[in-house]
Write a protein that holds these residues in place. Structure first.
Motif, PDB file in Angstrom:
ATOM      1  N   SER A 209     -17.430  -0.823  -1.389  1.00 53.44           N
ATOM      2  CA  SER A 209     -17.629   0.563  -0.971  1.00 53.44           C
ATOM      3  C   SER A 209     -17.988   0.692   0.503  1.00 53.44           C
ATOM      4  O   SER A 209     -17.600   1.658   1.157  1.00 53.44           O
ATOM      5  CB  SER A 209     -18.727   1.228  -1.800  1.00 53.44           C
TER       6      SER A 209
ATOM      7  N   SER B 139      -8.748   9.671   0.876  1.00 50.03           N
ATOM      8  CA  SER B 139      -8.503   8.801  -0.265  1.00 50.03           C
ATOM      9  C   SER B 139      -8.899   7.393   0.153  1.00 50.03           C
ATOM     10  O   SER B 139      -8.537   6.949   1.244  1.00 50.03           O
ATOM     11  CB  SER B 139      -7.036   8.845  -0.679  1.00 50.03           C
TER      12      SER B 139
ATOM     13  N   SER C 278      -9.397   3.231  -1.374  1.00 52.69           N
ATOM     14  CA  SER C 278      -9.149   2.312  -2.479  1.00 52.69           C
ATOM     15  C   SER C 278      -9.501   0.902  -2.037  1.00 52.69           C
ATOM     16  O   SER C 278      -9.546   0.601  -0.839  1.00 52.69           O
ATOM     17  CB  SER C 278      -7.689   2.387  -2.931  1.00 52.69           C
ATOM     18  N   HIS C 279      -9.771   0.064  -3.018  1.00 53.16           N
ATOM     19  CA  HIS C 279     -10.029  -1.340  -2.731  1.00 53.16           C
ATOM     20  C   HIS C 279      -9.598  -2.167  -3.921  1.00 53.16           C
ATOM     21  O   HIS C 279      -9.671  -1.736  -5.073  1.00 53.16           O
ATOM     22  CB  HIS C 279     -11.508  -1.587  -2.384  1.00 53.16           C
ATOM     23  N   HIS C 280      -9.090  -3.353  -3.610  1.00 56.75           N
ATOM     24  CA  HIS C 280      -8.664  -4.268  -4.654  1.00 56.75           C
ATOM     25  C   HIS C 280      -8.692  -5.669  -4.068  1.00 56.75           C
ATOM     26  O   HIS C 280      -8.117  -5.916  -2.996  1.00 56.75           O
ATOM     27  CB  HIS C 280      -7.261  -3.926  -5.155  1.00 56.75           C
TER      28      HIS C 280
ATOM     29  N   HIS D 267       0.859  -1.184   0.000  1.00 57.57           N
ATOM     30  CA  HIS D 267       0.000   0.000   0.000  1.00 57.57           C
ATOM     31  C   HIS D 267       0.892   1.229   0.000  1.00 57.57           C
ATOM     32  O   HIS D 267       1.835   1.322   0.781  1.00 57.57           O
ATOM     33  CB  HIS D 267      -0.905   0.007   1.236  1.00 57.57           C
TER      34      HIS D 267
ATOM     35  N   VAL E 169     -14.725  -0.079   2.825  1.00 56.51           N
ATOM     36  CA  VAL E 169     -13.692   0.953   2.682  1.00 56.51           C
ATOM     37  C   VAL E 169     -14.146   2.236   3.369  1.00 56.51           C
ATOM     38  O   VAL E 169     -13.334   2.933   3.989  1.00 56.51           O
ATOM     39  CB  VAL E 169     -13.285   1.187   1.207  1.00 56.51           C
TER      40      VAL E 169
END
Length: 133
Positions: A64, A112, A114-116, A19, A67
């Motif tokens: 969503s 900020s 993010s997700h993956h 990250h 996060v």
């Protein structure tokens, strides 16, 4: 580095992910002042963080929700625990996430997310948190 441009980057490494949070060379926010975290999207501890009905409406994908829950934990560390993470819909399109406290959009904080895959990550900064030059 890109030519003469040097971009500050903070790394978090684990066996499962990398990250990164990058700054801008001319920004006055030191990377150390940015709170950041990574978690598994299915972490039951995230589910304990309550989202408002409007936050739930603007959570458009399965990742969503967790996060936002992670980001709200970081906001709490900045004394902004009651702030909402909203994605306004203007002219039929979803805009980027905004921080709102009551009816006022926060301009002294940045977010900020993010997700993956199975991970979610967030970074939060609030003016007055940490040293600023």
């Amino acid at each position: 580095a890109y030519g003469a441009l040097r971009i500050p980057v903070a790394w978090t490494l684990s066996a499962d992910y990398v990250h990164c949070v990058a700054g801008w060379p001319r920004q006055t926010v030191p990377l150390e002042a940015i709170r950041r975290a990574v978690a598994r999207a299915d972490d039951p501890a995230l589910a304990a963080t309550r989202l408002s009905p409007e936050e739930l409406r603007s959570a458009r994908t399965p990742a969503s929700r967790p996060v936002r829950q992670l980001a709200k934990r970081l906001l709490g560390q900045c004394r902004l625990g009651s702030a909402e993470i909203i994605r306004p819909r203007l002219e039929g399109e979803w805009k980027g996430p905004r921080l709102r406290l009551g009816e006022r959009e926060l301009t002294d904080a940045a977010l900020s997310m993010s997700h993956h895959g199975r991970f979610v990550a967030a970074a939060v900064w609030r003016r007055g948190e940490g040293a600023e030059s």
